[in-house]
Enzyme design. Structure first.
Site, mmCIF file in Angstrom:
data_model
loop_
_atom_site.group_PDB
_atom_site.id
_atom_site.type_symbol
_atom_site.label_atom_id
_atom_site.label_comp_id
_atom_site.label_asym_id
_atom_site.label_seq_id
_atom_site.Cartn_x
_atom_site.Cartn_y
_atom_site.Cartn_z
ATOM 1 C CB SER A 73 7.243 5.724 10.228
ATOM 2 O OG SER A 73 6.315 5.349 11.214
ATOM 3 N NE ARG A 113 -3.377 0.250 12.950
ATOM 4 C CZ ARG A 113 -2.782 0.439 11.791
ATOM 5 N NH1 ARG A 113 -1.456 0.583 11.735
ATOM 6 N NH2 ARG A 113 -3.481 0.499 10.675
ATOM 7 C CE LYS A 157 -1.561 1.921 3.671
ATOM 8 N NZ LYS A 157 -2.244 2.361 4.905
ATOM 9 C CG ASP A 203 1.909 0.496 9.684
ATOM 10 O OD1 ASP A 203 1.334 1.194 10.536
ATOM 11 O OD2 ASP A 203 1.986 0.831 8.486
ATOM 12 C CE LYS A 256 0.543 4.410 12.178
ATOM 13 N NZ LYS A 256 1.237 4.781 10.934
ATOM 14 C CB SER A 296 6.544 9.013 7.983
ATOM 15 O OG SER A 296 5.780 7.900 7.538
ATOM 16 N N GLY A 347 -5.672 7.073 4.606
ATOM 17 C CA GLY A 347 -4.796 8.118 5.118
ATOM 18 C C GLY A 347 -3.857 8.660 4.065
#
Length: 409
Positions: free
Chosen positions: A181, A328, A10, A297, A324, A155, A80
């Site tokens: 990130s 999370r 992605k 992630d 996110k 980021s 996003g």
């Protein structure tokens, strides 16, 4: 069956779509990821006037180096990347462009991008809540210059501005403070250079030269974050899995998730074009304390298998996972407790005690990564269900069938 085919990244796909749209000529994107997020991006480009052709194995984009013109309204769903990259792309054009998204995406911040664009003289208005979608960009090109960016939450804000840089008249100098990130920024820089841009990074300063982009024929590599579920599955079941197309030459930092599994006792082989993970025969992993700031992630992936370790698993420096698709860190903790596992959390850490998870329904909060992570837990705990299994369509629409086929093999 030890080999698994993982769909395209992605992160790579979103950058490729931006760069192709900004480039001079027709770009060909091979082995594209067709998912809810990437389709939202592609359809957003169409709404902005770009010619985008979507075939099963090849997507083509005809670039508009001068940027879009006129007016358009774009709905970016839950994406996003589309929500943060497309407003930067249209700033280089001329016209009025409105962006809106799902309720989930409306809750996520865009303030650092809005502030940075305003520093560059771009007129941006947040139509309801400051720092959040919906927003409108009144574009008249971007001269460029020097700006300061808060890149501590995501980021993606820095990536959006870096990719805008070659489209400005004078180029950009971007100074950042805290940066999360970092591997995702390295992806951005590598891809920008592949499309013909000149960009330098020294300390806390990025310098991007003007000059635009050139169209390319670009192969999308498999998604390393999506591969993490299969690597984790092998680790906790004592089985073996190989993913081709990822390896030591990969752009994606999340490949380094396998280094964590190696520390926990899995056997890992990383070749230039493949990664193999073999779990311990008894499926018993060692506990670990790990900083996952640069591979955040994959934090839910590790959290979901942590109960099966022989000692506590502590994951640190992952505050950005709280902003996110859902929080999370907290959602992982809530679900582990639902499974009967003892968990403690802090602002940017989670510590998970060993235990035998019990069957329960997982609250996904419509987050694809929560759904896929706790699917791995279910390999050793029958009866785990997901309240929203379809949320995986965001990045990996065939996940459940592919995962089930591997588990049965």
């Amino acid at each position: 069956m030890t080999e698994v085919v993982i769909p395209g990244s992605k992160s790579v796909m979103a950058r490729a779509l931006f760069l192709a749209a900004a480039a001079d000529g027709v770009s060909t994107l091979r082995q594209p990821l067709a998912s809810d997020d990437t389709e939202a991006f592609a359809y957003g480009l169409r709404d902005l006037g770009y010619e985008v052709d979507l075939q099963p194995d090849v997507w083509t984009v005809t670039g508009l180096p001068q940027g879009p013109a006129g007016s358009a309204s774009v709905y970016t769903r839950d994406a996003g990347t589309a929500s943060r990259f497309l407003p930067a792309l249209v700033a280089a054009g001329h016209g009025t462009f409105r962006f809106d998204a799902s309720a989930q995406m409306r809750r996520r911040p865009v303030a650092p991008l809005v502030d940075a664009l305003r520093q560059l003289g771009v007129e941006v208005s947040c139509d309801e809540t400051e720092g959040h979608l919906p927003l409108t960009v009144h574009a008249d090109g971007v001269k460029g210059g020097t700006l300061t960016l808060d890149a501590s939450l995501s980021s993606q804000f820095l990536t959006a501005l870096l990719m805008l840089g070659p489209l400005t008249t004078d180029g950009l100098v971007i100074r950042v403070g805290e940066l999360v990130s970092v591997p995702y920024i390295e992806i951005t820089l590598a891809m920008m250079r592949r499309f013909g841009a000149t960009v330098d990074w020294s300390g806390d300063t990025f310098t991007v030269a003007p000059g635009g982009y050139q169209a390319r024929d670009y192969l999308i590599e498999p998604d390393a974050s999506s591969a993490s579920y299969f690597f984790a599955a092998a680790a906790v079941t004592g089985r073996e899995v190989t993913v081709h197309g990822l390896g030591s030459e990969s752009l994606q930092g999340d490949v380094r998730f396998v280094d964590v599994l190696a520390r926990m006792g899995a056997t890992v082989r990383v070749e230039p074009e493949s990664v193999t993970v073999i779990g311990p025969e008894n499926g018993r992993l060692d506990g670990v304390t790990v900083n996952m700031r640069d591979i955040s992630d994959t934090m839910p992936t590790l959290a979901a298998i942590a109960p099966y370790a022989s000692s506590p698993v502590r994951i640190e420096d992952v505050y950005n996972t709280r902003v996110k698709e859902c929080d999370r860190l907290e959602t992982s903790a809530v679900n582990l407790r639902r499974l009967g596992i003892a968990v403690e959390t802090g602002r940017d850490w989670i510590e998970i005690q060993p235990g035998q998870p019990q069957a329960a329904e997982i609250l996904t909060e419509r987050d694809h990564r929560i759904a896929m992570s706790f699917s791995v837990t279910g390999l050793r705990t029958p009866g785990i269900t997901l309240d929203d299994p379809d949320c995986v369509k965001k990045t990996f629409p065939t996940f459940h069938s592919v995962f089930a086929a591997w588990a049965r093999s």
